[in-house]
Design a protein around this motif. Structure first.
Motif, PDB file in Angstrom:
ATOM      1  N   TYR A 349     -11.105  19.783  47.327  1.00  0.00           N
ATOM      2  CA  TYR A 349     -11.370  21.167  47.023  1.00  0.00           C
ATOM      3  C   TYR A 349     -10.105  21.990  46.827  1.00  0.00           C
ATOM      4  N   LEU A 352      -8.688  21.910  43.296  1.00  0.00           N
ATOM      5  CA  LEU A 352      -9.465  22.325  42.127  1.00  0.00           C
ATOM      6  C   LEU A 352      -8.959  23.676  41.658  1.00  0.00           C
ATOM      7  N   ARG A 353      -8.890  23.847  40.352  1.00  0.00           N
ATOM      8  CA  ARG A 353      -8.338  25.096  39.865  1.00  0.00           C
ATOM      9  C   ARG A 353      -9.375  25.989  39.214  1.00  0.00           C
ATOM     10  N   ASN A 354     -10.362  25.382  38.571  1.00  0.00           N
ATOM     11  CA  ASN A 354     -11.269  26.208  37.783  1.00  0.00           C
ATOM     12  C   ASN A 354     -12.679  26.223  38.331  1.00  0.00           C
ATOM     13  N   ILE A 355     -12.828  25.809  39.574  1.00  0.00           N
ATOM     14  CA  ILE A 355     -14.187  25.618  40.077  1.00  0.00           C
ATOM     15  C   ILE A 355     -14.993  26.910  40.018  1.00  0.00           C
ATOM     16  N   PHE A 356     -14.320  28.028  40.277  1.00  0.00           N
ATOM     17  CA  PHE A 356     -15.054  29.295  40.266  1.00  0.00           C
ATOM     18  C   PHE A 356     -15.516  29.640  38.854  1.00  0.00           C
ATOM     19  N   LEU A 357     -14.590  29.517  37.927  1.00  0.00           N
ATOM     20  CA  LEU A 357     -14.918  29.763  36.524  1.00  0.00           C
ATOM     21  C   LEU A 357     -16.060  28.867  36.075  1.00  0.00           C
ATOM     22  N   SER A 359     -18.328  27.285  37.876  1.00  0.00           N
ATOM     23  CA  SER A 359     -19.651  27.582  38.452  1.00  0.00           C
ATOM     24  C   SER A 359     -20.251  28.820  37.808  1.00  0.00           C
ATOM     25  N   CYS A 360     -19.403  29.812  37.483  1.00  0.00           N
ATOM     26  CA  CYS A 360     -19.928  30.997  36.791  1.00  0.00           C
ATOM     27  C   CYS A 360     -20.506  30.601  35.441  1.00  0.00           C
ATOM     28  N   LEU A 400     -15.061  20.757  31.779  1.00  0.00           N
ATOM     29  CA  LEU A 400     -14.012  21.373  32.592  1.00  0.00           C
ATOM     30  C   LEU A 400     -14.166  20.948  34.056  1.00  0.00           C
ATOM     31  N   THR A 431       6.289  22.490  41.019  1.00  0.00           N
ATOM     32  CA  THR A 431       4.850  22.537  40.745  1.00  0.00           C
ATOM     33  C   THR A 431       4.482  21.342  39.884  1.00  0.00           C
ATOM     34  N   LEU A 432       3.267  20.870  40.075  1.00  0.00           N
ATOM     35  CA  LEU A 432       2.799  19.729  39.294  1.00  0.00           C
ATOM     36  C   LEU A 432       2.078  20.226  38.059  1.00  0.00           C
ATOM     37  N   VAL A 433       2.416  19.671  36.941  1.00  0.00           N
ATOM     38  CA  VAL A 433       1.772  20.070  35.699  1.00  0.00           C
ATOM     39  C   VAL A 433       1.138  18.848  35.064  1.00  0.00           C
ATOM     40  N   LEU A 434      -0.089  18.993  34.673  1.00  0.00           N
ATOM     41  CA  LEU A 434      -0.782  17.886  34.009  1.00  0.00           C
ATOM     42  C   LEU A 434      -0.577  18.035  32.520  1.00  0.00           C
TER      43      LEU A 434
END
Lengths: 435, 604
Positions: A349, A352-357, A359-360, A400, A431-434
């Motif tokens: 958890y 995760l970066r976009n979980i809120f977006l 779920s909306c 996503l 920072t880690l960048v994918l």
């Protein structure tokens, strides 16, 4: 653990029983989001009627379920409601066991790794505590049983619930370590809807890992086990198909079920990506794009298997998600299956970066599907583009979600080996960048 | 995807949004209002044009000339109507048969849930009479409908007269490719509902009616005629139908084109078009016209007999003759020619009207605002809600984190709010008998006052709910509740605006500012007052006053209050009779959502 689970079961049964008896059931079973031409109960009933009349159920263009399924319902049609009520519990009970097994395995691994000082010391907070793990089965059960998508799918008597149960059984047997049962169930799942074929790779990787056989093409032990598992799988597939032939007395079902899945002749709108694209396309491009779309479902197996060869359980999750997004006739029941796995990855958890977006987006889309359907079909004021726009958004959200979990998983692994607080060479925080 | 995967850029964006959250929200709100008001400004709108080829390029010559006959038929109809004390069924059947139509009748009855005081009816019993002119030139698979109401008193006699005269004239023409149905409906919308349900073999509102004996093909378009005087000064076009649905814009274009051709003054919302868009008066006029359309559409009722056709995918409009104080008057023959022209063009249709817009606002008959232009106004308001979701201090992770506030803290207010909503939806109609027994009020008053009482009682209710189960409310608790409520409101308003833009926009304008800024730390009395003043019920009250102001019939506070009560009773009746969705939407969703914010204010 048992008490909340019982309570949960009672609540879930009550909701379904109430909905079955209410006037909503009919409405729900007509929704294109919930039932597809493959798994609509209305079509199963039609197939059964044809079968009773001594006509091949595939003689019309209505029925597209597999022969075994229709014979199952031939004997249980009077208890169909009960069958559909029970099928989610298979998934659920199995996922509970799944999670508990998974748990034991992870503990062993964590213990081993800690003892051998392989993980840096600051990663302790990344490891899962037994307390957290204890509730995972309950959460998985809750996510599946109380998920509105599952409930809708169950109330619509979509046979998707049974397919989900078979896949869950397969995962269960795999995690239990029974190669024979796993192979047979995988064959059954493939027989039902072809796409679970891609689960062959993760299952194989899991068994190899379990038996401490390295994935090395030059090792005979690798080939030996692979052939053995493939033999079980192909053998049971042949047996099941042969059984269908003897039950039905003809090969009609092959074009009617698998041809139907592959060539996508039914362009009824659904939550997938196929219908609009093929409705708009010129006929002479159709074959090419069908190949492209279908290869798309299977192709991700290769890169994902290479990247996740150490983590077959996560690979199974990824594959199921990809199938439910890209398959030709997806329904919300398919979405519910992979969503049930999400609590099992609750330790991801924090990454995760976009979980809120996401779920909306998924929530909004679920509300907008019926609204735009109403505007398109009943009011006549909107058109198919509106509905497809929401379909696209919904799939965008799902993709996503899956890629976010993938990223989080990889990142956690990275941190487990490199330490949680990374430093650049000059000592500043990295920072880690994918990419 | 760079934005979504690159943590540095994400952080920059989030910082920007959190730091400038309040100013951005203010700017969005103002921009939405300005954008919306700008829609009425002529350079920003598009000129209407006929999209349908089948209606655009063909020439039609109108020859209808029997205006005198129409008027004498109207007189005869009036006499028979008085004698029969309602629909003169026998006379009408004979009159239609004499004109060579296939005539059928349909009887219907409906008991209203409570008496309708505006129209003074409770037990409704009536008969529809309709005649079908069979198309001589084509297989009878499609049909057009012309309707005229049989209203009590002196009104709409001329409409029926003209209908019969048109039937006689049409019967002698040979170019009809679609069946034409001439329908005289009793009890306005109730009769229309019975006829449409009978025609389509549905029964969605529990109406009792006899089945239709004669049918034509699938109905392509319908025109409803309202005419109460022998001469008229202008024609008014009414488009707003049930649930704010509008017919295809081509129908309005068709009407406008024929008005231009025949030199008939035409209005929309009772307002003439002005040419001086560059003056302040010109702009105000256009803005008023558009606002009237928005208000009418938002209330979700059918503003003419055509409104129910739209539900069955039939393009329909009402045409109302106005006799005002102008010198230039037109006779019935001109209106007959106009209708003849419109019906002939509709007769040429090869498929249903679908080329032009279905989502539009009309600042005047020759100008329109399409969905692409007006949606940004709503979008800007919705953005505020989404921005506030990420307001400072609220960490999204609390929303999912199991160690955060329990589900119970949030679930309790949500459930209780919705139960209040269900009570508001169910109780008024079901409790009327009890209320009439105990209080000296009529049934209608009982229903409306019960609704108002439950609405008010809902305000007192939720203060204590969260304490009941989980003890003291926590800081995290209200934040999670607010997050849920904001998302809920955003989805709710979005869906509403898609189906009925006006309703969604009006609700958003009043609900967004207060809900976006609500916290428990604001001064209680002041913000409670603000919240009540911007609650859904007060929105209806404002709409009543603004509407009266716009139709140039301003009312005093007392009259406004009475109007407000009658609007509520009409809303409940519309839901029960025709299936209008505004009342259930407000009672079951918007009001509970507003209560959730009310709960946040009193969180302790």
């Amino acid at each position: 653990m048992a008490a909340p689970l019982t309570l949960l079961l009672i609540v879930a049964v009550t909701i379904r029983a109430v909905l079955f008896r209410s006037s909503l059931a009919e409405l729900i079973s007509e929704r294109v989001e919930v039932v597809s031409p493959l798994n609509a109960w209305k079509r199963v009933v039609e197939g059964l009627a044809l079968l009773d009349l001594g006509v091949s159920p595939y003689s019309g263009d209505v029925f597209h379920e597999t022969p075994l399924m229709i014979y199952l319902f031939h004997f249980t049609v009077d208890y169909a409601e009960i069958v559909f009520m029970v099928s989610p519990y298979f998934v659920d009970c199995l996922s509970c066991l799944l999670a508990s097994l998974d748990r034991a395995k992870i503990f062993r691994k964590q213990k081993y790794a800690l003892e051998s000082d392989r993980y840096p010391a600051d990663c302790l907070e990344l490891l899962r505590s037994p307390k957290e793990m204890f509730y995972i089965p309950l959460k998985v059960a809750m996510f599946y049983l109380l998920n509105p998508f599952t409930i809708l799918s169950c109330v619509a008597k979509s046979t998707c619930g049974l397919n989900n149960a078979i896949i869950a059984l397969f995962i269960f047997c795999t995690l239990k370590g029974s190669a024979l049962l796993s192979g047979i169930l995988l064959a059954l799942a493939t027989y039902q809807s072809i796409y679970p074929l891609t689960l062959f790779a993760p299952a194989l990787l899991f068994f190899l890992q379990r038996l401490y056989i390295p994935v090395n093409l030059r090792r005979s032990s690798f080939w030996c086990f692979t052939l053995q598992y493939a033999f079980i799988y192909v053998g049971s597939l042949v047996v099941i198909t042969g059984l269908s032939f003897f039950l039905l007395g003809s090969w009609d079902f092959i074009p009617s079920v698998y041809g139907f899945i592959f060539s996508v002749p039914d362009l009824t709108p659904n939550i997938g990506l196929f219908w609009y694209f093929f409705a708009e396309m010129f006929e002479h491009f159709r074959l090419f794009f069908i190949c492209v779309f279908q290869i798309n479902v299977f192709f991700y197996t290769i890169p994902l298997s290479i990247k996740l060869k150490e983590h077959p359980v996560f690979l199974i999750f990824m594959q199921i998600a990809i199938i439910s997004i890209f398959k030709s006739y997806p329904t919300v029941g398919d979405v519910a299956l992979y969503m049930a796995f999400l609590p099992a990855w609750s330790h991801l958890y924090r990454f995760l970066r976009n979980i809120f977006l996401v779920s909306c987006v998924l929530l909004a889309c679920s509300a907008l599907f019926p609204v735009l359907w109403h505007l398109w079909i009943y009011a006549g004021s909107a058109n198919s583009n509106f509905y497809y726009a929401i379909t696209l958004l919904f799939n965008f959200g799902q993709i996503l979600l899956v890629s976010d979990y993938f990223y989080a998983y990889l990142r956690r692994e990275h941190h487990l080996t490199h330490g949680l607080y990374l430093k650049k060479k000059d000592g500043t925080e990295a920072t880690l960048v994918l990419k | 995807m760079g934005l979504l995967s690159d943590p540095n850029r994400r952080k920059a964006l989030t910082n920007l949004l959190t730091r400038l959250n309040a100013p951005i929200c203010m700017v969005c709100y103002l921009a939405a209002i300005v954008w919306f008001m700008g829609l009425a400004f002529e350079p920003f709108t598009l000129r209407t044009y006929m999209s349908e080829n089948a209606m655009g390029s063909t020439m039609v010559e109108e020859r209808f000339s029997s205006g005198e006959r129409a008027l004498s038929l109207a007189k005869e109809f009036d006499a028979h109507k008085r004698k029969a004390g309602g629909m003169p069924v026998e006379w009408l059947v004979k009159a239609m048969q004499a004109r060579g139509l296939e005539v059928f009748t349909q009887s219907f009855s409906r008991k209203l849930p409570f008496p309708d005081e505006n129209k003074e009816r409770y037990m409704v019993r009536g008969t529809n009479v309709y005649g079908i002119l069979r198309a001589p030139r084509a297989p009878r698979t499609e049909a057009l409908v012309i309707t005229a109401p049989c209203s009590p008193g002196n009104s709409d006699n001329q409409a029926v007269g003209l209908l019969l005269a048109l039937a006689q004239y049409f019967r002698n023409q040979i170019f009809w490719a679609k069946d034409i149905i001439f329908l005289v409906n009793e009890h306005d919308l109730i009769g229309m509902q019975a006829w449409l349900e009978g025609y389509h073999h549905t029964n969605i509102t529990g109406m009792e009616y006899s089945p239709l004996q004669g049918r034509a093909g699938s109905i392509q378009a319908a025109l409803s005629l309202e005419l109460s005087s022998d001469v008229i000064t202008s024609l008014d076009l009414i488009l707003e139908g049930l649930n704010g649905q509008l017919p295809n814009l081509d129908l309005a274009n068709l009407f406008y084109a024929f008005c231009q051709k025949l030199g008939v003054l035409c209005t929309i919302q009772g307002k003439l078009q002005r040419n001086d868009w560059d003056t302040a008066e010109g702009y105000t006029h256009a803005a008023q016209t558009m606002m009237l359309m928005v208000l009418k559409q938002a209330c979700g009722r059918s503003w003419g007999d055509h409104g129910l056709f739209l539900r069955y995918h039939i393009e329909a409009a009402s045409i109302r003759g106005i006799n005002g104080f102008r010198h230039y008057k037109m006779d019935v023959a001109t209106i007959g020619r106009l209708l003849e022209g419109m019906v002939r063009k509709l007769n040429n249709l090869l498929e249903r009207l679908h080329q032009s817009y279905f989502f539009y606002l009309l600042p005047s008959l020759s100008r329109f605002v399409s969905i692409g232009y007006y949606m940004p106004a709503f979008g800007l308001l919705a953005v505020i809600l989404l921005l506030r979701v990420s307001f400072p201090g609220l960490d999204h992770f609390t929303f999912f984190n199991p160690s955060g506030p329990g589900v119970l803290t949030v679930l309790t207010p949500v459930v209780i709010s919705h139960l209040t909503g269900v009570a508001l939806y169910l109780l008024p109609v079901h409790l009327q008998e009890m209320a009439v027994e105990h209080f000296p009020v009529s049934e209608t008053e009982a229903v409306v006052l019960t609704a108002v009482a439950i609405y008010t009682a809902g305000l007192a209710l939720p203060h204590n709910t969260q304490r009941l189960l989980s003890g003291e409310g926590t800081e995290q608790g209200w934040k999670v509740l607010k997050l849920t409520a904001l998302l809920y409101l955003a989805v709710l308003l979005g869906c509403t605006a898609l189906i009925n833009f006006s309703l969604g926009f009006v609700l958003a304008v009043t609900l967004v500012p207060i809900t976006a800024s609500m916290t428990p730390h604001m001064p209680k009395a002041l913000s409670a007052l603000a919240m009540v003043l911007l609650s859904p019920a007060f929105t209806i009250l404002y709409c009543v006053f603004i509407y009266q102001e716009l139709i140039e019939a301003p009312v005093s506070v007392g009259e406004g209050w009475m109007l407000f009560l009658s609007v509520i009773s009409q809303g409940i009746l519309d839901h029960a009779l025709y299936g209008s969705l505004v009342y259930p939407l407000l009672a079951l969703f918007i009001y509970p959502c507003w209560l959730m914010f009310w709960n946040i204010l009193f969180w302790s």
